[in-house]
Motif scaffolding. Structure first.
Motif: not given
Length: 297
Positions: A116-138
């Motif tokens: 998984v690339t750094r850019a892909q991880k950044a996109k995932v975190h961005e999408a999760m932050a937008f939908t309000g679930i960044a704190d549920k990542a793990k």
């Protein structure tokens, strides 16, 4: 008669028909859904709502006519479409974490094989932050509520920066608070990013503040209309096969509801469609929240 359509239209049906098992599901679809709109597909069970969405994705061939999505024949622009199926929660491995699930929107079946690339991880975190679930990542999907899993599904659809987001019954089986949270995410996607959104829906009530129009499947024919035309008691009564009212509170909140059994001569507290239209957008989210999905347009 074939209708003229604008280049600004996102989805265009031209005398389209769909058949399954030798039976026509719907036909004579001739309308366009504007870019930047929020549209519901409504109709009774078995009317062909999900079938319409599958036809737009090119998963079901037309029996006749044509259908273009994002300027291309149905199925050819799917890389610019985010899709959230109704069966998302049951179709995906519940042992995956929320972060892993969202990442599948970028890697698909390659998950776990390619790094998984750094850019892909950044996109995932961005999408999760937008939908309000960044704190549920793990957290694993099995540990999340239905509402949170639905937001995971939306985040998964967002990571590829779609122009069009399609959701099949996204509010089904969610509690009221979860429904409000999902609708809030959809409102932000449309208002802040200008994303075109299409939702298969059985109950319009929670979606009313953000809808701009609806495709309604009536008597085997799909039609498109702006919400002030759809919110008509006689039309909805015909559509759902039971007496329906459009009711507004003094604050302008709207409800589509079956008529109560009232004695003759008792006047219902209802509003005409043109009155309802005036209240339609009164509480759509207009907050100036920061756009954290800058790549999605």
């Amino acid at each position: 008669m074939i209708t003229n359509h604008s280049q600004d239209d996102c989805i265009v049906f031209r005398d389209a028909a769909v058949a399954r098992g030798g039976r026509i599901i719907w036909q004579h679809g001739d309308f366009a859904i504007p870019a930047g709109s929020v549209t519901a597909i409504v109709g009774t069970n078995g009317a062909g709502k999900t079938t319409m969405m599958k036809a737009e994705l090119g998963l079901i061939p037309l029996a006749s006519g044509s259908l273009t999505v994002l300027g291309k024949p149905a199925g050819e622009a799917n890389n610019r479409i985010g899709y959230v199926p109704q069966s998302y929660a049951s179709d995906i491995d519940s042992n995956l974490t929320a972060e892993q699930s969202v990442l599948l929107g970028l890697t698909g079946t390659r998950f776990g094989i390619h790094p998984v690339t750094r850019a892909q991880k950044a996109k995932v975190h961005e999408a999760m932050a937008f939908t309000g679930i960044a704190d549920k990542a793990k957290m694993r999907l099995s540990e999340l509520s239905g509402g949170l899993r639905q937001r995971v599904a939306i985040a998964q659809a967002l990571v590829s920066d779609p122009k069009l987001l399609m959701l099949d019954e996204p509010l089904a089986n969610l509690d009221l608070a979860s429904q409000r949270a999902v609708v809030h995410v959809l409102a932000r996607l449309n208002q802040e990013l200008g994303m075109t959104i299409q939702v298969v829906a059985h109950d319009l009530n929670m979606l009313l503040p953000i809808l701009t129009g609806a495709v309604y499947l009536l008597d085997g024919h799909p039609h498109y209309a702006a919400m002030n035309q759809v919110l008509d008691s006689d039309l909805l009564t015909h559509l759902y096969g039971t007496r329906v009212q459009v009711i507004t509170t003094p604050q302008g909140d709207m409800f589509v509801t079956p008529s109560a059994d009232e004695p003759e001569g008792v006047e219902q507290d209802t509003h005409a469609p043109n009155e309802v239209a005036q209240f339609h957008h009164h509480h759509a989210d207009a907050s100036g929240a920061t756009n954290t999905m800058g790549g999605a347009r």
